[in-house]
Design an enzyme around this catalytic site. Structure first.
Site, short mmCIF file in Angstrom:
data_model
loop_
_atom_site.label_atom_id
_atom_site.label_comp_id
_atom_site.label_asym_id
_atom_site.label_seq_id
_atom_site.Cartn_x
_atom_site.Cartn_y
_atom_site.Cartn_z
N GLU A 70 49.03 53.77 51.50
CA GLU A 70 48.74 53.19 52.81
C GLU A 70 49.45 53.93 53.94
OE1 GLU A 70 49.75 49.06 52.47
OE2 GLU A 70 48.02 48.60 51.22
N GLU A 99 42.99 48.41 46.13
CA GLU A 99 43.66 47.12 46.05
C GLU A 99 42.70 46.07 46.59
OE1 GLU A 99 47.53 46.95 47.87
OE2 GLU A 99 48.13 48.91 47.08
#
Length: 660
Positions: A144, A301
């Site tokens: 991320e 995710e």
């Protein structure tokens, strides 16, 4: 590649006995993929050069022996304590020149020489070890990535070097930025720094370039890892799990050399309570992600339970939500869904970012729903594998517009580029019309309608491309705040909408930043619609008015226009009307171009189509807590139940069906 389901797993947080029982349950459930090692740097390298891969070997073999594929991560998002203690340049400095200490994660300067040197050695070691492992199919770089602004000496030097590649000399930079204002002219390159001190307002050209530099610095961190992985692991894919938009990074640049896009998708239960506003509209998130490389993507995710870490614990997902949102992602282009996480952590900052199994270690309702999803995907994965999402309507998205408009608010109460793009996307979504959300510099071949919100910065190249598209028969929809500036973030001395004034057939004689003040527009049928944010007062230069302002001193002045241009047409929306107006406008455009949808969708039901050869798979997903009835336009067969449907499809609350 078949569509499949995977799991995020952290073997370093659990005992080896749990590895075995977890692997057995994953095998029984039908899990195909396990992602691991994204935060395990300190366990894999407890001291510089002391690599401890044996435990990871054992973890990989535990799952691989049960037929599961492995995605490994480079854990550079979490520099270990020994690294930051030994090499202080790894830690970034904030705008007040304070050190950003280790805390949650992401505590690193993207340009740090020590991070690159030590991190490169680690990535070399781990990639060489697993390059030939038969179960390891690919790599996720870091985690991320975000715009970690840093103001250290290294970043100052890197920023100046970056500028010197973009400008011939200081004279050009001073001229292009307009530094003469407020005596801001530079006499030496050494006078230029990152925006230290945080004072506002700052020169908008300078700030836009700094934001571009920060995004490129993240790309620097990604690219030196990519080079190592490409060299050592040529048979394995490389991706990165981006955070969902809006973000400070230019994801188009960031993903240019990666094999495919991956992102982390957390559409929790509360998203549906806020109506049309982005980023709570998951469909736009998915369409935007698919548009980055204009191909299928992975969800690395996926929501599995209530979120809670740096915020209070959120609502638990309603029954059916995990399954519905996973199928929604597949419907809009996801080729693999990896759920975060297998089990809720008992230690650390994310103890209450819940996984499929709670702290009790007893599989419950959410796990059973996940198991149902996995069975369905495994049964249909081969049939759906290789199918793609292909649309004839495009919305152009520009990270530069998002950044520039964020730097200079245009109207009181906000005039969010992303929220406005979302409201236009949502009009098509509610009609069941698929849209591609693509980078504004992409070719437009194959589209019939192109919607272009607020080209605040406008280049000759993009203007000419839109003109050619219209000339060849396409329909273009422009909005207010188009053509205001050039790509250096400098206002143009020409009537708005600047380079596109001829194509639009209008000029803006004056504008009114009305902000939260509610105005009204009236269309040709006499219908009244509310409008906020902005009012361009339009003078017709060949265009035809189709809506007019209905109040204030400019009552009767054109607000929305259409201009015949070549074989096509260009619409210009001078204000920001309520969603009902965009629905009415786009419904008319779809009818004109032969794209009117065959189904009328009830509120809260989404439609997306994936095609494979002659086959078309229509995914219908009810994202409400109430049943919905869809009247079918043609008999279909449900791939989930095998039932032949003649007239109606009844979707239960958070229900899903796939019709062929």
């Amino acid at each position: 590649m078949n569509i499949q389901i995977g799991i995020d797993y952290y073997p370093e947080q659990w005992s080896r006995e749990l590895w075995e029982s977890d692997a057995n349950l994953m095998q029984e459930t039908g899990v195909s993929t396990v992602r691991m090692a994204e935060f395990a740097w300190s366990r894999l390298e407890p001291a510089e050069g002391d690599y401890r891969f044996e435990w990871l070997d054992a973890a990989i073999d535990t799952f691989a022996s049960r037929g599961m594929q492995i995605v490994l991560c480079t854990p550079t998002n979490t520099p270990p304590n020994w690294l930051t203690a030994r090499y202080p340049d790894v830690l970034p400095l904030d705008e007040q020149l304070h050190v950003v200490r280790p805390g949650v994660r992401g505590h690193r300067c993207n340009n740090s020489p020590s991070l690159r040197r030590v991190g490169s050695a680690f990535v070399e070691a781990i990639s060489r070890r697993y390059a030939k492992h038969p179960a390891v199919i690919g790599w996720q770089i870091d985690n991320e990535m975000h715009d970690q602004e840093c103001h250290c000496d290294t970043c100052n030097q890197a920023f100046v070097a970056w500028l010197r590649q973009r400008y011939a000399d200081l004279e050009e930079l001073n001229r292009e930025w307009g530094t003469v204002v407020w005596s801001g002219e530079y006499g030496d390159w050494a006078e230029i720094t990152t925006p230290i001190g945080g004072g506002r307002p700052m020169n908008p050209s300078y700030m836009l370039e700094y934001k571009r530099f920060c995004s490129d610095s993240v790309g620097h961190l990604l690219n030196w890892q990519l080079e190592i992985l490409r060299r050592n692991c040529p048979e394995q894919f490389v991706t990165h799990n981006m955070w969902q938009y809006p973000n400070t990074l230019d994801y188009y640049d960031l993903h240019r050399e990666l094999d495919f896009v991956s992102f982390d998708y957390y559409p929790n239960e509360l998203y549906r309570d806020y109506g049309d506003r982005f980023p709570r509209n998951g469909a736009l998130t998915l369409d935007l992600v698919r548009g980055i490389k204009r191909q299928g993507f992975w969800v690395m995710e996926q929501l599995s339970g209530a979120q809670g870490a740096w915020m209070p614990i959120q609502r638990t997902p309603y029954p059916g939500l995990i399954r519905a949102r996973s199928w929604q992602a597949i419907a809009r282009g996801a080729d693999r869904i990896v759920h975060f996480r297998w089990r809720s952590a008992t230690v650390g900052a994310e103890q209450f970012w819940h996984g499929l199994i709670d702290h009790s270690n007893v599989p419950g309702r959410r796990f059973r729903e996940f198991a149902q999803l996995t069975r369905e995907v495994n049964r249909l994965g081969e049939r759906l594998g290789g199918s793609v999402v292909a649309n004839t309507v495009a919305i152009l998205h520009s990270h530069d517009q998002h950044t520039a408009l964020s730097l200079q608010a245009q109207a009181e109460g906000g005039m969010s580029y992303i929220d406005n793009l979302s409201s236009m996307h949502n009009a098509f979504l509610k009609m069941g019309v698929g849209t591609d959300v693509i980078n504004w510099t992409e070719p437009l071949d194959g589209y019939k309608i192109v919607v272009v919100p607020s080209l605040f910065l406008l280049s000759e190249e993009v203007a000419r491309r839109l003109e050619r598209f219209a000339e060849q028969g396409g329909t273009v929809v422009l909005t207010n705040r188009t053509g205001v500036k050039n790509m250096r973030n400098v206002c143009e001395m020409r009537p708005l909408p600047g380079l596109l004034a001829e194509a639009a057939g209008v000029v803006v004689s004056e504008y009114d930043a009305i902000g939260r003040s509610e105005h009204a527009i009236r269309d040709a049928q006499g219908r009244i619609f509310a409008a906020q944010q902005w009012c361009d007062l339009l003078e017709l230069r060949g265009a035809q008015a189709i809506a007019w302002y209905d109040n204030d001193f400019y009552e009767g002045v054109p607000a929305v226009t259409v201009n015949a241009f070549g074989a096509g047409q260009v619409y210009y929306v001078g204000t920001w009307p309520e969603p009902a107006y965009f629905h009415a406008l786009f419904e008319e455009l779809l009818a004109q171009t032969g794209l009117a949808p065959g189904l009328r969708l009830p509120e809260g039901v989404e439609l997306s189509v994936r095609t494979k050869g002659e086959a078309a798979f229509r995914f219908l997903i009810n994202l409400t807590n109430e049943p919905r009835v869809i009247e079918l336009d043609t008999p279909c067969v449900s791939l989930l139940t095998g039932e032949r449907l003649e007239r109606q499809l009844i979707l239960p609350a958070l229900g899903v069906d796939i019709l062929e």
